[in-house]
Scaffold this motif. Sequence first.
Motif, mmCIF file in Angstrom:
data_model
loop_
_atom_site.group_PDB
_atom_site.id
_atom_site.type_symbol
_atom_site.label_atom_id
_atom_site.label_comp_id
_atom_site.label_asym_id
_atom_site.label_seq_id
_atom_site.Cartn_x
_atom_site.Cartn_y
_atom_site.Cartn_z
ATOM 1 N N ALA A 256 0.723 -1.254 0.005
ATOM 2 C CA ALA A 256 0.170 0.006 -0.170
ATOM 3 C C ALA A 256 0.799 1.152 -0.010
ATOM 4 O O ALA A 256 0.656 2.387 -0.617
ATOM 5 N N VAL A 257 2.096 1.327 0.730
ATOM 6 C CA VAL A 257 2.796 2.249 0.746
ATOM 7 C C VAL A 257 3.433 2.548 -0.368
ATOM 8 O O VAL A 257 3.712 3.673 -1.082
ATOM 9 N N THR A 258 3.944 1.710 -1.342
ATOM 10 C CA THR A 258 4.627 1.542 -2.489
ATOM 11 C C THR A 258 3.719 1.983 -3.446
ATOM 12 O O THR A 258 3.924 2.881 -4.361
ATOM 13 N N VAL A 259 2.412 1.605 -3.691
ATOM 14 C CA VAL A 259 1.590 2.015 -4.607
ATOM 15 C C VAL A 259 0.969 3.526 -4.502
ATOM 16 O O VAL A 259 0.829 4.089 -5.382
ATOM 17 N N GLY A 260 1.195 3.697 -3.179
ATOM 18 C CA GLY A 260 0.681 5.145 -2.916
ATOM 19 C C GLY A 260 2.090 6.289 -3.068
ATOM 20 O O GLY A 260 1.947 7.547 -2.829
ATOM 21 N N THR A 261 3.026 5.588 -3.518
ATOM 22 C CA THR A 261 4.352 6.433 -3.723
ATOM 23 C C THR A 261 4.521 7.147 -2.441
ATOM 24 O O THR A 261 5.190 8.371 -2.825
ATOM 25 N N LEU A 262 4.445 6.641 -1.333
ATOM 26 C CA LEU A 262 4.739 7.288 -0.206
ATOM 27 C C LEU A 262 6.179 7.016 0.285
ATOM 28 O O LEU A 262 6.868 7.988 0.515
ATOM 29 N N GLY A 263 6.713 5.777 0.079
ATOM 30 C CA GLY A 263 7.986 5.281 0.239
ATOM 31 C C GLY A 263 8.665 5.614 1.910
ATOM 32 O O GLY A 263 9.547 6.455 2.040
ATOM 33 N N PHE A 264 8.092 5.252 2.775
ATOM 34 C CA PHE A 264 8.529 5.430 4.100
ATOM 35 C C PHE A 264 9.953 4.874 4.533
ATOM 36 O O PHE A 264 10.703 5.539 5.201
#
Length: 297
Positions: free
Chosen positions: A115-123
């Motif tokens: 989910a973080v990756t597909v949202g391009t958040l990249g924590f």
Amino acid sequence: MDGGVAWLVTAAGAAVVLVALRDVFHTLWHPSGHGGLSRRVMRLVWRMGRGPRRHGGSGVLAGPLAMVVVVLVWVTLVVAGCALVYWPHLPGSFDLGGEAQARGGHFLDALYLSAVTVGTLGFGDIVPTSEWLRVVVPVEALIGFALMTAAVTWVLQIYPALTRRRALAIRLSLLQRVDARRLVDDPDSDLAAPLLESLATELVQVRVDLTQYPETYYFRDGDAEASLPAVLGVAGHLRWAAAQAPRLDARVAGELLGHAIDDFAAVVDQQFLRGGLGSEQVLAAYAADHGHRTTMG
């Protein structure tokens, strides 16, 4: 997880992502707009949106809501598919941080990473260490960016087609108000043939829009004067009036309009109603499906 099972789960996840991408392609970029999954979702939302209105029409928000649901389905499939790709390789192929390290890598961690990756958040708290996964994770981020772009593109494609449909509906409503049949019956009028030809041209454009963007069918206009299903009968009325017109050019233009009406009705019946009915019955069913009655003049 056993090595063979792990790769089967990974392959299943990749297949889920491919299903989503295929549907996006066929919905947005295929010449006939035949996205199988998106069409089924929109049809389901359309049917669920039927309220207790007279004539059983769906709500005016059914179309926009269906588009939102379709986009959510695409995102969900990509997130879930990529989570299945990552899950069998946790924790060995990832550098886990915080509580994830203590848990040893659960499916929720894979879902979170996806989910973080597909949202391009990249924590960056879960980082792939395996070489092939260091390629897959950025690819998912690119897919997520493409999905956001596709959603915007879809809206930009749909609303011009809806505008053309509403413009034709309003024009037919105005022709009904002024009783345009008088032009057709007047042997001295040179306006009947150009009028009928222009209506045929606009209806052909609407038919092309409906073929290219089938999701426009599921947009309902509450105002009858701006709803093509409600006023398309006016064009049919002019068609039959032109058949008895005193001027040859009006009769030929009326035949042209008649063929445009029949072709449009055939598309509606084949793609949506599937009743195998004649043109007049299809137009009546089309209007009823949108909560209106056809206006015959």
